[in-house]
Design an enzyme around this catalytic site. Structure first.
Site, PDB file in Angstrom:
ATOM      1  N   ALA A  35       0.836  -1.255  -0.044  1.00 12.39           N
ATOM      2  CA  ALA A  35      -0.074  -0.138   0.074  1.00 12.39           C
ATOM      3  C   ALA A  35       0.732   1.213   0.049  1.00 12.39           C
ATOM      4  CB  ALA A  35      -0.729   0.119   1.260  1.00 12.39           C
ATOM      5  N   ASP A  38       2.305   1.724  -3.510  1.00 14.04           N
ATOM      6  CA  ASP A  38       0.932   2.429  -4.368  1.00 14.04           C
ATOM      7  C   ASP A  38       0.814   3.660  -4.007  1.00 14.04           C
ATOM      8  OD1 ASP A  38       0.698  -0.302  -5.274  1.00 14.04           O
ATOM      9  OD2 ASP A  38      -1.002  -0.685  -3.897  1.00 14.04           O
ATOM     10  N   LYS A 116      19.471 -23.643 -17.162  1.00 12.35           N
ATOM     11  CA  LYS A 116      18.874 -23.280 -18.657  1.00 12.35           C
ATOM     12  C   LYS A 116      17.321 -23.027 -18.394  1.00 12.35           C
ATOM     13  CE  LYS A 116      19.172 -24.516 -23.493  1.00 12.35           C
ATOM     14  NZ  LYS A 116      17.863 -24.571 -23.961  1.00 12.35           N
ATOM     15  N   CYS A 448     -12.777 -56.999   0.372  1.00 10.38           N
ATOM     16  CA  CYS A 448     -12.021 -56.802  -0.971  1.00 10.38           C
ATOM     17  C   CYS A 448     -10.666 -57.336  -1.023  1.00 10.38           C
ATOM     18  CB  CYS A 448     -12.342 -55.427  -1.337  1.00 10.38           C
ATOM     19  SG  CYS A 448     -11.575 -55.000  -2.733  1.00 10.38           S
TER      20      CYS A 448
END
Ligand code: IVH
Length: 692
Positions: A35, A38, A116, A448
């Site tokens: 600020a 700015d 690079k 499962c």
């Protein structure tokens, strides 16, 4: 007439703004809040609006872009912008160094080395210290004049930071977009419904080649200087590294990863160091560049066709490659998570041949719209799992379909969009997707076999129970033939049954049994981690072990007690409760202990050595999430006391909404006042590890 004081102030503002600009964009070390910057900026803008004659080419207000161009002018480079030869293997680098040693006749060569950058080469011309022209590389001989666009790049000084600038100097470097700026740009493009850029390099190129420099100004581009072009009336140098120091002193952005190294070992070591950081760097690189440091050696070495003999680019394996999707399968993970996986035509990327790439989850597939038959870009950066980065939609296979009448035909994609399965592909249990979650899960639990296998692989891994020799393939087998259902079954395995398995000789079977036997002696953190509780990784397992000291106290911990462990939040706490809420999990723990799995005791943090032992807390008002009793339990768990009224003896007051006289009294007495978050943060201190 411009009043003298205004003229002076404008000059001062230009210097100040350039100074703060350099701190912010080049040094990454701002001195004043945004600020404040700015404010100074607006002050200068105001003066320039009032007195247009004040406007100078180097004014920081001139970085916002100007009127759109019809086309870029072409620029002939005073000295051509060359390219670099590539090295891919260590042998190439050794040969490069050997040729140089032989040519200049020395045993050890010093090199100036740096990344690079994967961006666009630019030539900046400064005349008497002022940026007067910026041109793209083009074909190396002529490029395009992109001066107005380059002026919008914040880390490029409009004026060199020296009182004795050369008459003219060319500075060469790379314009690129930082990964973070690229991601932000793509998010903004998506929100506006505009085209996304494929990678930072394309985004940088697209942004720089805008005829409307206001668009360039709205994109965040960055610049790194890496070389000097032609110069008139400047200092003379003896080494590349001295040139880089000088550029840096002029406030040009120079990459801080640059170094001076010696010999081929120095080069290769640098290659490896930067390679290991590559995926974490703020910008994309595709290799490192080695330059002979001595400028007199550079002159001796000279050039071959269009590349110098004194420099080479040592490339890293490409992180992206193109291939096609042959199928999309769904894999079941340890916690039942269903992950769609693309089966690919094998492709070399990131240094390995990749045949599978994760598609993460249903939402991701939808977003990217990946289909069987598609040509895709596969990405493998660092050690991360290869993923499908994007589809090249132009190459999607289409077929012609007949319309309703004989003459109309239309086209449609050969393959429909991906749909998640409704049933687990392994056990057939139904698939659930919780609200707000991207992941679909198999509801089969340990029924499962895929989840069982993954749980076992996790249990046996090096960082968990460390059972050497129990790899994925073997787990597959022992589960498939029904020898093992749970981790506890591992400790019941016998030699005869094991030796009957495929590719399992008696010797390897007995080695495996020995490894299983050895794993009985473990540590509590490893054991907790090995259980495979959802959201409990290695470091959380350590915290839990330290906090509770014993598996039984962990198993019986309440939600609020779990929340007291550092870094354990609501999600992790709930996962732990869910895990031990399943009787079969508790049973496995018991069976493991019965099988002789043990660990040395850990002394948990006790009330007596808690920093809150005897401290008095007063609760007042309504806390946002904790109940009065919940907060009291947390305080008592660390050895504190919860009192009813505020006095001089009170150590902390915890205040929620509508706190009344108790809060006022606390303020009057100067007692530390906490909100709920403050209490939580404070109590975390009590969980900090005790000295070991
Ligand atoms: S020095 C004689 N240093 O690579 C050429 N180039 O293949 C001297 N590049 O067009 C180039 N990072 O765009 C140099 N640290 C670096 C670089 C670099 C990227 C690019 C540059 C050039 C291309 C050459």
């Amino acid at each position: 007439m411009i009043p003298f004081s205004v003229n002076e102030r404008a000059a001062e503002l230009r210097v100040l703004l350039e100074y703060h600009n350099h701190r912010y964009y080049v040094l990454d070390d701002p001195e004043i809040p945004d600020a404040e910057y700015d404010k100074l900026f607006r002050e200068l803008q105001g003066l320039e609006a009032q007195y247009p004659l004040l406007l100078t080419a180097d004014s920081p207000t001139q970085r916002v872009g100007g009127a759109a161009l019809a086309a870029f002018n072409s620029v002939t480079h005073r000295t051509p912008m060359l390219s670099l030869n590539n090295a891919f293997e260590a042998e190439d680098v050794e040969a490069f160094d050997r040729r140089i040693r032989e040519t200049v006749g020395t045993d050890l060569v010093d090199y100036e080395v740096g990344p690079k950058f994967d961006g666009l080469a630019i030539n900046l011309t400064y005349e008497n210290g002022m940026l007067t022209q910026a041109a793209t590389r083009g074909d190396g001989l002529t490029g395009e004049d992109v001066t107005v666009n380059i002026r919008t790049i914040r880390n490029i000084p409009l004026k060199l930071a020296t009182d004795t600038p050369p008459q003219r100097v060319e500075i060469r470097g790379e314009v690129l977009m930082l990964k973070a700026d690229f991601e932000r740009l793509n998010r903004e493009q998506e929100a506006r419904g505009e085209k996304q850029f494929a990678n930072p390099r394309n985004a940088a190129a697209g942004s720089l080649r805008q005829l409307d420099s206001k668009i360039t100004a709205s994109r965040r581009l960055s610049f790194f200087a890496y070389n000097l072009g032609e110069m008139q009336g400047g200092p003379s140098f003896e080494a590349q590294s001295a040139i880089m120091d000088w550029l840096q002193s002029l406030h040009l952005p120079v990459c801080e990863l640059r170094q001076k190294v010696s010999g081929p070992q120095g080069l290769l070591q640098y290659y490896n160091t930067i390679g290991s950081q590559r995926s974490n760097l703020p910008f994309d690189i595709d290799g490192v560049v080695y330059k002979v440091d001595s400028l007199s050696y550079q002159r001796t070495l000279g050039f071959v066709s269009r590349a110098p003999r004194f420099a080479v680019a040592h490339k890293y394996p490409a992180e992206e490659a193109m291939t096609t999707v042959e199928a999309i399968d769904v894999q079941v993970g340890r916690t039942g998570a269903l992950t769609p996986v693309a089966r690919l035509k094998p492709v070399f990327v990131g240094g390995v041949t990749v045949t599978n790439a994760t598609l993460h989850n249903e939402d991701e597939i939808r977003r990217k719209d990946v289909r069987v038959g598609d040509t895709v870009v596969v990405r493998r950066a660092g050690d991360v799992i290869p993923e499908v980065a994007r589809v090249i939609i132009e190459r999607r296979p289409y077929r012609v379909v007949a319309g309703s009448d004989l003459f109309s035909v239309s086209q449609e994609p050969v393959h429909p969009p991906f749909e998640m399965l409704k049933a687990c592909p392994v056990c057939g249990s139904h698939v659930i997707k919780e609200d707000g979650e991207a992941v679909s899960r198999c509801s089969g639990g340990l029924f499962c076999s895929a989840q069982r296998k993954q749980a076992l692989i996790h249990f046996a891994q090096r960082r968990a129970m460390d059972i050497e020799g129990l790899g994925d393939k073997l787990v597959e087998q022992v589960v498939d033939v029904g020898l093992v259902r749970t981790p506890a079954d591992l400790y019941k395995l016998g030699l005869v049954k094991l030796a009957e398995l495929d590719r399992m000789a008696e010797k390897s079977a007995s080695n495996l049994l020995a490894a299983i036997d050895k794993s009985r002696f473990t540590t509590l953190p490893r054991f907790i981690y090995a259980l495979g509780i959802r959201n409990v990784g290695e470091s959380t397992a350590k915290d839990l072990a330290k906090h509770f000291g014993q598996i039984d106290t962990l198993m019986s911990a309440t939600y609020n007690q779990l929340l007291l462990v550092p870094d354990v939040g609501p999600v992790v706490a709930q996962s732990i409760l869910d895990f031990f809420g399943e009787p079969h999990n508790v049973e496995v723990v018991e069976q493991l202990r019965a099988a002789g799995v043990t660990w040395p005791d850990i002394e948990p943090r006790t009330m007596a050595n808690s920093p809150f032992a005897g401290k008095t807390f007063v609760l007042t008002g309504t806390l946002p999430t904790l109940s009065r009793d919940g907060a009291k339990a947390m305080i008592e768990a660390v050895g504190g006391k919860a009192a009813g009224s505020v006095s001089k003896k009170t150590d902390y007051v915890v205040a929620g909404a509508d706190a009344g006289s108790k809060l006022a009294k606390a303020q009057e007495l100067g007692i530390t006042i906490l909100d709920e978050a403050g209490l939580q943060a404070l109590l975390q201190v009590a969980q900090a590890p005790v000295a070991e």
